[in-house]
Design a protein around this motif. Sequence first.
Motif, PDB file in Angstrom:
ATOM      1  N   LEU A   6       0.827  -1.204   0.000  1.00 27.28           N
ATOM      2  CA  LEU A   6       0.000   0.000   0.000  1.00 27.28           C
ATOM      3  C   LEU A   6       0.861   1.253   0.000  1.00 27.28           C
ATOM      4  O   LEU A   6       0.495   2.281  -0.577  1.00 27.28           O
ATOM      5  CB  LEU A   6      -0.923   0.000   1.235  1.00 27.28           C
ATOM      6  CG  LEU A   6      -2.066  -1.023   1.222  1.00 27.28           C
ATOM      7  CD1 LEU A   6      -2.830  -0.977   2.547  1.00 27.28           C
ATOM      8  CD2 LEU A   6      -3.023  -0.751   0.051  1.00 27.28           C
ATOM      9  N   THR A   9       2.700   1.568  -3.721  1.00 27.46           N
ATOM     10  CA  THR A   9       1.872   1.618  -4.930  1.00 27.46           C
ATOM     11  C   THR A   9       1.567   3.068  -5.291  1.00 27.46           C
ATOM     12  O   THR A   9       1.081   3.835  -4.461  1.00 27.46           O
ATOM     13  CB  THR A   9       0.555   0.861  -4.721  1.00 27.46           C
ATOM     14  OG1 THR A   9       0.851  -0.514  -4.411  1.00 27.46           O
ATOM     15  CG2 THR A   9      -0.307   0.913  -5.975  1.00 27.46           C
ATOM     16  N   LEU A  10       1.865   3.448  -6.531  1.00 26.12           N
ATOM     17  CA  LEU A  10       1.605   4.814  -6.973  1.00 26.12           C
ATOM     18  C   LEU A  10       0.136   4.992  -7.320  1.00 26.12           C
ATOM     19  O   LEU A  10      -0.445   4.188  -8.042  1.00 26.12           O
ATOM     20  CB  LEU A  10       2.464   5.147  -8.196  1.00 26.12           C
ATOM     21  CG  LEU A  10       3.982   5.088  -8.025  1.00 26.12           C
ATOM     22  CD1 LEU A  10       4.671   5.577  -9.287  1.00 26.12           C
ATOM     23  CD2 LEU A  10       4.433   5.902  -6.832  1.00 26.12           C
ATOM     24  N   ASN A  11      -0.439   6.049  -6.802  1.00 24.46           N
ATOM     25  CA  ASN A  11      -1.827   6.364  -7.128  1.00 24.46           C
ATOM     26  C   ASN A  11      -1.931   7.373  -8.262  1.00 24.46           C
ATOM     27  O   ASN A  11      -2.981   7.476  -8.904  1.00 24.46           O
ATOM     28  CB  ASN A  11      -2.538   6.904  -5.879  1.00 24.46           C
ATOM     29  CG  ASN A  11      -2.648   5.863  -4.791  1.00 24.46           C
ATOM     30  OD1 ASN A  11      -2.997   4.711  -5.043  1.00 24.46           O
ATOM     31  ND2 ASN A  11      -2.324   6.245  -3.555  1.00 24.46           N
ATOM     32  N   ARG A  12      -0.882   8.159  -8.481  1.00 24.56           N
ATOM     33  CA  ARG A  12      -0.841   9.127  -9.562  1.00 24.56           C
ATOM     34  C   ARG A  12       0.436   8.918 -10.366  1.00 24.56           C
ATOM     35  O   ARG A  12       1.430   8.436  -9.862  1.00 24.56           O
ATOM     36  CB  ARG A  12      -0.887  10.560  -9.026  1.00 24.56           C
ATOM     37  CG  ARG A  12      -2.166  10.913  -8.291  1.00 24.56           C
ATOM     38  CD  ARG A  12      -2.197  12.386  -7.879  1.00 24.56           C
ATOM     39  NE  ARG A  12      -2.209  13.273  -9.028  1.00 24.56           N
ATOM     40  CZ  ARG A  12      -1.162  13.974  -9.461  1.00 24.56           C
ATOM     41  NH1 ARG A  12       0.003  13.871  -8.824  1.00 24.56           N
ATOM     42  NH2 ARG A  12      -1.255  14.755 -10.511  1.00 24.56           N
ATOM     43  N   LYS A  14       1.251   6.800 -12.642  1.00 24.81           N
ATOM     44  CA  LYS A  14       1.688   5.418 -12.526  1.00 24.81           C
ATOM     45  C   LYS A  14       2.700   5.040 -13.596  1.00 24.81           C
ATOM     46  O   LYS A  14       3.460   4.076 -13.422  1.00 24.81           O
ATOM     47  CB  LYS A  14       0.472   4.498 -12.579  1.00 24.81           C
ATOM     48  CG  LYS A  14      -0.475   4.666 -11.390  1.00 24.81           C
ATOM     49  CD  LYS A  14      -1.637   3.682 -11.455  1.00 24.81           C
ATOM     50  CE  LYS A  14      -2.559   3.855 -10.252  1.00 24.81           C
ATOM     51  NZ  LYS A  14      -3.691   2.905 -10.276  1.00 24.81           N
TER      52      LYS A  14
END
Length: 212
Positions: A6, A9-12, A14
């Motif tokens: 969590l 992990t890239l949310n923007r 990617k």
Amino acid sequence: MLSTTLRTTLNRAKDRARTDRADLYAVLDAGLICHLGVVAGGHPMVIPTAYGRRDDLLYLHGSTGATSLRAALDGPVCVTVTHLDGIVLARSAFHHSANYRSAMIYGTARHVEDFDERLDALRVITEQLAPGRWETVRPPTRREIAATAVLALPLDEASVKVRQGPPIDDEEDYDLPIWAGVLPLTVGWGAPVPDPRLAAGIAVPAHVRDRG
């Protein structure tokens, strides 16, 4: 491959993620200073510090009395290394950016107590800063090693981001009469400056002279 958690992990953006462990090694091995993030006394603290990598361990060091290193043993830490490669100049202010390579490592640091490992870690850190230096200088004494805290942080949970290339503007902006592109940033070594108290007749060693 790098771990996926969590926190990593890239949310923007990617598309900037790199998942090969070799990319992590490349960012770390090219750096000289990392930033160690800890919580000390209930407050966040980010400290620039020298480091070195040996396989899947990151070694950091400092004074045994350093608040940041003591805090690093009381909870999770975050270490970052960033290389700025250029400024990305877009046609719109909104799309200005930077070309960079960065790594972020999360984990729990271990206090290196074994004398031989601590000595080897100091060698690794020294060689990160100045390759070839360790074999040419006086080694640390036991007293000096005892005064130095060394932390080992496993590279189990890490993320790498890389941004390279030209600006990405809105399609309707490409026809604007505005210059756009990349202003590269390069970093280089200058000429060695001798210590004012350097004894006469001592030449600049090859590992210093040739690094520039």
